[in-house]
Design a protein around this motif. Structure first.
Motif, short mmCIF file in Angstrom:
data_model
loop_
_atom_site.label_atom_id
_atom_site.label_comp_id
_atom_site.label_asym_id
_atom_site.label_seq_id
_atom_site.Cartn_x
_atom_site.Cartn_y
_atom_site.Cartn_z
N PRO A 303 0.83 -1.21 0.00
CA PRO A 303 0.00 0.00 0.00
C PRO A 303 0.87 1.26 0.00
CG PRO A 303 0.19 -0.87 2.21
CD PRO A 303 0.96 -1.81 1.33
N ARG A 304 0.27 2.39 -0.39
CA ARG A 304 0.98 3.67 -0.37
C ARG A 304 1.14 4.14 1.06
NH1 ARG A 304 4.03 3.47 -3.24
NH2 ARG A 304 4.50 5.65 -2.92
N PRO A 305 2.22 4.72 1.36
CA PRO A 305 2.42 5.21 2.73
C PRO A 305 1.48 6.36 3.06
CG PRO A 305 4.20 5.95 1.29
CD PRO A 305 3.33 5.05 0.49
N THR A 306 1.14 6.47 4.32
CA THR A 306 0.36 7.64 4.72
C THR A 306 1.30 8.64 5.37
OG1 THR A 306 -0.23 6.30 6.61
CG2 THR A 306 -1.96 6.69 4.97
N VAL A 307 1.17 9.88 4.97
CA VAL A 307 2.10 10.88 5.49
C VAL A 307 1.36 12.06 6.12
CG1 VAL A 307 4.10 10.34 4.10
CG2 VAL A 307 2.28 11.76 3.13
#
Lengths: 307, 141, 222, 1023
Positions: A303-307
């Motif tokens: 998954p895409r990282p959450t920032v």
């Protein structure tokens, strides 16, 4: 952090960033943008919204970008120097920023010769490098290009394009250096098919330490068919498609070619991940947005990282 | 009514085409009397304005006859002439006379027969095309 | 020099149609050199027009005259003796010449017979190419003697763009990539370093951006 | 032919043979102001060349291209042509010969014949008419005596002689014509009889003459030719099909290869076979396979080697090195079978071909033998005229010279060179005939020839008063159109003062009548309605000039060749056309302006650049004829490369010759030698050149004024670093070996093994051409070594042995003496390594198929020539002369003008032109002198009138004329206008038609004249 851009955050976290693009419709059919955007949700970090791509009139990137922003996506506002002079450009930049768009890509744009308005005037008041300088000046110095102060300057995370394959090849690193010197924050490259040549370019980029000053997202475009491969090889200026690739596409039955294209695309990404200086990918799945998630997944970037 | 007899002007270079025309004569090779020859030193000397004036004066067809490729007495006059003829054909189309009324031909000095053949072909072609429309309009007026 | 090309005959015919007597004026300067509007072209156009009208049953009178230079009033004055014999003037000069004739003979319709094209150089016999856009602030000193404004399709001052292929512009393989030429020349001069200096955004006021331009040489002007 | 009787003087030259060589000699002599009688046994001139379709290496129809710019007046004034004529005896000595000439009956009175062709139409079996044979003759031989009136009758074949005589409307057929003999006096004689062609029908193995698909190369040439028997369609004789596979068999009748073949090499056959095969490929590309069977490819001429390479690499000719045994057709087979043994295999192979072309060589003709006998000159063992080693065109009889094939087999350029050389030698024995208007020695000329031109009447400002003279030309015009009606019609045209009918305008009476009417009626323009201006313009220009009018005020309407002959059966159309032609001519002549021909005094001094044997010879030949000659040599001494050569192949002593030549050069009162001279600048035009040079150790500047320039700057002996040359004492060039053999014969006699390698530094990519002289040098040295020590083993490693012509005799002799000749291929070059005093040479013998090694006492490299690139580059820049890619001067026309350089007034001689032997250099030196004489004979330079003229007031200095002129003549002068030097303008008019400012007009073809002509042609239509 220079800006609030999600892309900037992902990149500065050291993780591989993923962007994709979304072409606005040729008309007011806003549903089409929304449909495309929906497919990219959670799959990429930011989405480029093209500006009259290939010199064909479309809904403005600013307007389409606002829709994306409303869908909680992170649009990258593409803007070309072809259609506006510096006044219009600065005006749109402020407007976009006010609508929450904080990432943009500064381009010179395809020549009108290729589009559906070949008789149009070719503005080019400034070029892409001067464009980068202008946006940087707006952000960092808080002044317009003409020198006057800006009331609430736009804090744009500034991107630019690079084509490692165009001629003269020896100038390609130098030109990137000029963009870096002008103040660019990230680079998205032209689609990469000739990996050897790309690596050669990246070596030059790294040798000058440019990759440290400015993250580079490798451009990826999956090929749908052998015909598309051939077209890209022969007809698109500045595109370098090796013959082996065309042969490989042509070597599989027609109905399997799309699948093969995805496969090639993923293989390329796997190899590019290992290339020094590659900070992420820019996936340009032209009118094939539904495949982006598959590609990102197969490349192991979900998954895409959450920032 | 008498069938239409076109008047055709042939600009012939002295060294090849004009000589070929003489040769056709000395071989008693008959060709249509419609062809009238103007001698020039080299086909490269034939000016656009000469061609236009000839049409203006009522010629129905014109051909410029030079040497065979590579044989021009003045090196490349025939090649220049060919290019000029091609461009004047375009202008004739614009005027409404029709570029097909003008031709460039290449003949060597000894080709009396070819000279006569060309004269025949050209006459036949112009006969089919009918009278020079300028001339026709003028006589009608 | 200023280059030009004859307009399509059809367009010229449309201008001239309402008139019976035309003064066809050539110019012995730039348009002669670029074979668009000298004495020879005047003769050709005159003949072509007369024939085209004859075909429509009209006898157009054309008076041919070629001036030494159509953009200077003294030369244009020469036409005063013939202007009354004409219903309209057809000029084969560049736009400067056409306007000069229009300025001097204000009650006479003046039509252009050529399209003024660009400021260029003759590459070889019969071939002219654009070299200058008269921007009023010459950059050639820093671009290796090759003008990116006139010769780059996108006027990039910090080129080349990504469309440069084998030294040619993306718009056509017949167009040289100006930045390839600039780069080759900088290399030949040993000035490769200069490439990375960023050329700032241009001040277009010296060009058309500043409105119609005028040069006044104080020492010469009366 | 009345003129013959008129000139009963010994002050002229007899040229025997009217092929290209004889014509060249006659033209050169005529231009140099000498009277010439040109005889030919055939009924028209032209010789062998007129049978050729196209010529190598340009593959052009060359006769069309050159039609020389010489004054035609000189031709007609100085040349008398006698066809059907042979020489049967020659008495007297040089300077005062009496020749007996025999003329066979023609049965046609040429003064009456109008060439109407009626006799031929009615009696084709017995009337010969030759111009049809050669469609190109008219352009190069356009002087009246040689043009179409070449009918002749073979009375023996005529069945009804009276009917034949009666059919001639002009009454020109003379049945009682008989062989006539006359004695004429001459100062010199030039033999240019050419050679015969070997007749292969004597060979039973090639089936020539039995099978229609076996042809000779000359026959093949005719098949290719547009005017040939098949109208230019390439079809084979047996079934009319286009062949798909053609073979050429070389050396048929040459090199002693067949029974009855001549022992010498015919020199030309390799090139013409290549040319035929290339032309075939050009026309048919891949549809026809071309194969050449050959032994040695002898492409030794200038740039010929590159032609050979191209033939293989670009055209895809196939070459098979072998000697074919036979050509035959198996019963029932469509194709011919060629049986051959490849030279490096001991097997016999067979291959089928649709057509076989035999490259037949040249043989001594009966004509040659007869003539030699009549002249009492010595022939060599092969039946060709014998010439001394250093006197290339002299026969054994003083005052009798030879050129072309009669001397030895050779190609056209070499024939042209010898022809000009012979003209030079012959000219030395006869004085020039004074120009018109100049007082001649008493009794030398008939009275009317001397009548000077009257002053020219100024017609400016006068209204046109045109006299129209319409020629009946017997039945030719008068028989087709009503000339009286035509005249009446012409008389009504505006500006026409009188319109009259004449029987024959070109007759003496006709011309007299025209002149009378001009004077009586004060005519100021003349129109002749007659035959082609191509043949008669000069004559009528002369006619009106004699009546006081400027010669450019006449216009000719070509009523005969382009009207009445064409529309014989349509009198109404012919008449209409004739009216239009007359009207056009009248209209044009009214705009004609009197023009001045530009005349400038001629500087008759000569500059010869280069003091080698060629330069000295050219200088001496001209100095001997009384011209002041400057000889500029870059080095401090004369002699050039010849100083290094000891012996020729024939054994002549070069050093003795060079010493004598230098002595004579230094002693000559008309010759000024300037050594250590570097040429630095040059300007002017023919007849008024200025050349600056820096002279001597102090480099003093000196300027020479001269009228012509001869370039004889030589070439350099090649000395590539290859095969240990310069590294090992046993390795030397052939040139060094030549000296060593002469000077240290003991050392040479002690050698056991000698190896020679050919083509070192030649025929390679860096120096692609053949150096021509190395094969003979190798054979020469091999024979001399064998003479000193018959036991010595001499091995010559070669690619192709190019011992052309009679050199073949020495090659054969060398083989007989045991010299070993072994071929090598370029992909297996011989290897050399030092082995003490000796050199170990390793090479592959292709016949044995084995690698052999020899320890050679001496290794001789045949290194040939390279151009003196540095000096030719400088001189080419100073004199504006073009060069070949390998640095030799490029002649004006590779085929027909091999001595003239493209810049007028420049000639080339010797190895500055291309590699060649001493004898060949001498021949070209004499030729250069001969060509120079044609200019030097002039008192003034006539620049003609048909030149382009610029109107400054219109010129925009646009450079278009500068760019389009094919000769680079226009330039923008200091005033900023285009300037066209009339001396250099060729008169094509290209600039005039391209000038965008209409600032240029071509005189004689001015725009207003052309437009007036168009008006005239089309007037009736507009009315």
């Amino acid at each position: 952090m220079k800006t609030d851009s999600v892309l900037e955050k992902v990149l500065s976290s050291g993780k591989l960033a993923v962007t994709s693009e979304c072409g606005p419709p040729r008309g007011a059919a806003v549903d089409k943008v929304k449909k495309k955007a929906e497919m990219l949700k959670g799959v990429v970090d930011a989405v480029n919204v093209t500006d009259n791509q290939t010199a064909m009139v479309r809904m403005s990137s600013f307007a389409a970008g606002v829709f994306l922003r409303q869908m909680d996506l992170h649009p990258i506002l593409q803007m070309v120097t072809r259609d506006r002079n510096r006044l219009a450009m600065q005006a749109d930049i402020i407007g976009a920023y006010a609508h929450g768009i904080n990432t943009m890509l500064c381009l010179s744009g395809d020549h009108p010769h290729f589009g559906d308005h070949p008789t149009a005037a070719n503005v080019h008041d400034i070029d892409s490098i001067q464009f980068i300088q202008m946006v940087r000046q707006m952000r960092d110095e808080g002044t317009f290009q003409g020198g006057a102060e800006i009331d609430q300057p736009p804090k744009m995370f500034i991107g630019a394009a690079a084509n490692p394959f165009a001629d003269p090849f020896e100038l390609r690193v130098a030109r990137l250096a000029k963009k870096v010197a002008a103040g660019v924050d990230f680079i998205q490259t032209q689609c990469i098919y000739n990996l050897d040549k790309f690596e050669q370019w990246m070596e030059g980029v790294c040798a000058r330490g440019l990759h440290e000053k400015c993250p580079i997202l490798a451009g990826i475009t999956p090929m749908k068919s052998a015909g598309m491969a051939r077209y890209m090889k022969n007809k698109v200026p500045g595109m370098d498609v090796p013959q082996e690739l065309v042969d490989r596409m042509a070597g599989v039955p027609k109905e399997k070619q799309a699948e093969e294209g995805i496969k090639i695309c993923v293989e390329s990404m796997q190899r590019l991940k290992e290339v020094k200086g590659v900070a992420g990918f820019h996936i340009m799945a032209i009118e094939w947005e539904q495949k982006v998630s598959e590609i990102v997944e197969k490349a192991g970037l979900l998954p895409r990282p959450t920032v | 009514m008498k069938p239409f007899e076109p008047v055709i002007v042939a600009f012939c270079c002295h060294y090849c085409a004009y000589t070929a025309a003489d040769m056709a004569g000395s071989q008693r090779r008959c060709y249509p009397p419609n062809v009238r020859i103007v001698r020039v030193p080299c086909s490269g000397k034939v000016d656009t304005i000469h061609i236009l004036k000839a049409f203006e004066k009522g010629a129905d067809g014109i051909y410029v006859a030079g040497c065979l490729d590579g044989d021009c007495h003045f090196k490349n006059g025939n090649i220049r002439a060919s290019r000029r003829v091609a461009s004047v054909k375009g202008l004739l189309d614009e005027i409404g006379i029709g570029g097909e009324r003008l031709e460039m031909v290449k003949i060597s000095a000894g080709m009396g027969d070819r000279f006569a053949d060309i004269a025949e072909q050209m006459t036949e072609k112009i006969r089919k095309l009918g009278p020079n429309p300028i001339h026709a309009a003028r006589t009608a007026a | 020099m200023i280059t030009a090309e004859r307009k399509p005959l059809e367009e010229i015919i449309a201008y001239v149609r309402p008139f019976d007597r035309i003064l066809l004026v050539g110019c012995n300067e730039c348009v002669t050199v670029c074979a668009a509007g000298g004495r020879k072209e005047v003769g050709i156009l005159s003949s072509a027009l007369q024939m085209a009208f004859l075909k429509q049953g009209k006898n157009l009178q054309v008076k041919e005259h070629t001036l030494e230079r159509q953009c200077d009033p003294e030369y244009v004055e020469e036409l005063s003796s013939m202007i009354d014999g004409a219903d309209a003037v057809l000029s084969m000069a560049c736009g400067c010449g056409v306007q000069e004739v229009a300025r001097r003979y204000r009650d006479k319709p003046v039509f252009p017979a050529v399209n003024t094209t660009f400021m260029g150089a003759s590459e070889r016999q019969g071939v002219w190419a654009e070299r200058c856009q008269g921007c009023g602030d010459c950059l050639l000193g820093i671009t290796g003697g090759i003008c990116p404004i006139a010769r780059c399709s996108k006027q990039l001052l910090n080129g080349p763009c990504g469309g440069s292929t084998h030294g040619k512009c993306e718009i056509s393989p017949d167009v040289d990539c100006a930045w390839q030429l600039i780069w080759d020349r900088l290399k030949a001069l040993g000035l490769e370093n200069r490439y990375e200096e960023i050329i700032p955004a241009k001040d277009w006021r010296t060009g058309r951006g500043g409105g119609p331009r005028k040069i006044i040489r104080e020492d010469l002007a009366e | 032919m009345e003129t013959i009787e008129r000139f009963q003087t010994r002050n002229k030259v007899l040229v025997v043979g009217g092929g290209v060589g004889g014509i060249r000699t006659a033209l050169d002599l005529a231009e140099a102001g000498r009277d010439v009688v040109l005889i030919d046994a055939a009924n028209a001139i032209g010789g062998l060349m007129t049978h050729l379709d196209r010529t190598f290496p340009t593959n052009n129809c060359d006769l069309c291209t050159i039609s020389p710019n010489m004054s035609e007046e000189n031709r007609s004034r100085h040349i008398d042509l006698m066809t059907l004529t042979r020489i049967i005896g020659l008495e007297g000595a040089a300077g005062d010969f009496t020749a007996t000439l025999s003329t066979a009956p023609r049965y046609i009175d040429l003064t009456r014949c109008t060439a109407c062709g009626e006799c031929r139409r009615r009696f084709p079996e017995c009337v010969d008419f030759s111009p049809g044979l050669d469609h190109r003759a008219p352009t190069c031989m356009r002087y009246p005596q040689a043009t179409p009136q070449a009918f002749s009758i073979d009375l023996a074949r005529c069945k009804d002689k009276q009917a034949l005589a009666a059919c001639c409307p002009a009454g020109a057929i003379v049945l009682d014509d008989a062989e006539s003999r006359r004695q004429m006096r001459f100062g010199a004689v030039v033999m240019a009889t050419g050679a015969g062609i070997f007749d292969p029908s004597a060979l039973d193995n090639f089936n020539y003459g039995k099978d229609p698909d076996v042809v000779t190369s000359l026959e093949y040439e005719r098949i290719l030719s547009a005017s040939g028997p098949t109208g230019g369609r390439l079809v084979r004789g047996s079934d009319g099909k286009v062949p798909e596979k053609i073979a050429w068999i070389q050396c048929v009748g040459s090199r002693g290869l067949q029974k009855g073949a001549a022992p010498y090499c015919s020199s030309v056959c390799c090139m013409f076979a290549l040319k035929e095969a290339i032309v075939t490929k050009e026309r048919f590309a891949d549809q026809i396979d071309t194969t050449v069977f050959f032994m040695d490819m002898r492409t030794f001429g200038k740039d010929y080697e590159q032609y050979y390479q191209r033939s293989r690499d670009e055209y895809g000719l196939r070459f098979v090195r072998s000697r074919p045994h036979s050509v035959m057709r198996r019963p029932g087979e469509d194709r011919l079978t060629v049986t051959f043994a490849p030279y490096d295999q001991s097997v016999v192979k067979e291959e089928g071909f649709d057509m076989v072309v035999l490259a037949t060589g040249f043989a001594v003709s009966e004509e040659m033998r007869k003539t030699a006998e009549a002249l009492g000159i010595e022939l060599n063992e092969h039946g060709f005229a014998k010439t001394p080693g250093f006197n290339p065109v002299a026969t054994s009889r003083q005052g009798v010279y030879v050129c072309g094939m009669f001397e030895s087999p050779k190609d056209i350029p070499e024939t042209m060179i010898q022809a000009s050389a012979a003209a030079c030698r012959a000219a030395a024995l006869v004085a020039p005939v004074p120009a018109k208007g100049v007082e001649a020695p008493e009794g030398e000329m008939a009275e009317d020839e001397l009548e000077p031109f009257p002053p020219e009447r100024d017609v400016t400002g006068e209204d046109p008063k045109v006299g129209v003279f319409i020629c009946e030309c017997g039945e030719n015009i008068g028989g087709v159109v009503n000339v009286q009606a035509l005249a009446k019609d012409a008389g009504s045209l505006p500006g026409v003062e009188t319109a009259e009918v004449l029987g024959y305008s070109c007759s003496r009476e006709g011309m007299k009548k025209i002149q009378e009417r001009i004077r009586e009626l004060q005519l100021n323009r003349v129109v002749i309605g007659g035959c082609s201006p191509r043949t008669h313009e000069l004559q009528f220009q002369d006619t009106i000039r004699r009546a006081g009018l400027n010669k450019y005020l006449v216009e000719i309407a070509n009523l005969r060749d382009q009207d009445t002959w064409v529309h014989l059966d349509r009198p109404a159309e012919a008449a209409a056309n004739a009216r239009a032609l007359i009207q056009a001519a009248v209209s044009a002549v009214k705009t004609a302006r009197p023009l001045t021909e530009h005349l400038l005094p001629m500087n008759q001094d000569v500059l010869v650049v280069g003091g080698g044997v060629a330069g000295m010879t050219a200088a001496l030949r001209l100095a001997d004829q009384g011209y002041q000659v400057f000889l500029a040599e870059r080095r401090s001494m004369l002699g050039g490369i010849a100083n290094l050569v000891r012996k020729t192949l024939e054994g002549d002593d070069v050093q003795a010759f060079v010493r004598d030549l230098i002595d004579r050069t230094l002693a000559h009162e008309n010759l000024q030698v300037i050594t250590s001279a570097f040429i630095v600048d040059h300007s002017g035009m023919p007849g008024m050149f200025k050349t600056g040079m820096q002279v001597g150790p102090q480099m003093f500047y000196r300027q020479i004024n001269h009228g012509v320039t001869i370039m004889a700057t030589g070439a350099l002996p090649n000395r590539p670093s290859a095969y240990l040359l310069g590294e090992h004492d046993a390795v030397m060039t052939q040139l060094e070996a030549d000296a060593l053999i002469e000077e240290d014969s003991d050392r040479v006699a002690a050698w056991e093994n000698v190896v020679m390698i050919q083509c070192v530094g030649s025929r390679i990519p860096e120096n692609p051409n053949c150096s021509r002289i190395c094969c003979q040098a190798a054979v020469k040295n091999a024979l001399r070594i064998k003479e000193l020590n018959s036991e010595a083993r001499v091995i010559v490693l070669y690619r192709d042995m190019r011992t052309y012509g009679f050199q073949e005799d020495y090659y054969r002799k060398a083989r007989e003496k045991g010299v070993i000749f072994a071929r090598y291929e370029t992909d297996a070059l011989p290897q050399t390594e030092a082995a003490g005093d000796r050199v170990l040479v390793t090479f592959t013998d292709p016949i044995l198929g084995r690698t052999l090694s020899v320890e050679a006492d001496a290794l001789m490299l045949s290194t040939g020539f390279v151009s003196d690139d540095e000096s030719t580059e400088d001189l080419a820049a100073i004199f504006k002369l073009p060069r070949t890619s390998d640095g030799y001067f490029l002649e004006d026309h590779i085929k027909l003008r091999p001595v003239d350089l493209p810049a007028p007034g420049f000639f080339v001689a010797g190895t500055a032109h291309a590699p060649k032997s001493i004898k060949e250099s001498l021949s070209q030196a004499e030729a250069a002198a001969g060509r120079a004489l044609t200019l030097l004979a002039r008192e003034s330079i006539n620049l003609g009138a048909a030149v382009a003229r610029v109107d400054d007031s219109k010129c925009a200095a646009c450079l278009i004329c500068v760019r389009v002129c094919p000769y680079g003549v226009p330039f923008i002068n200091a005033d900023g206008y285009s300037e066209i030097d009339p001396a250099k303008c060729h008169g094509c008019g290209t600039c005039a038609s391209e000038c965008p400012a209409k600032a240029i007009d071509l005189m004689c073809f001015e725009d207003d004249q052309i437009l007036a002509k168009l008006n005239g042609l089309l007037e009736r239509m507009v009315a």
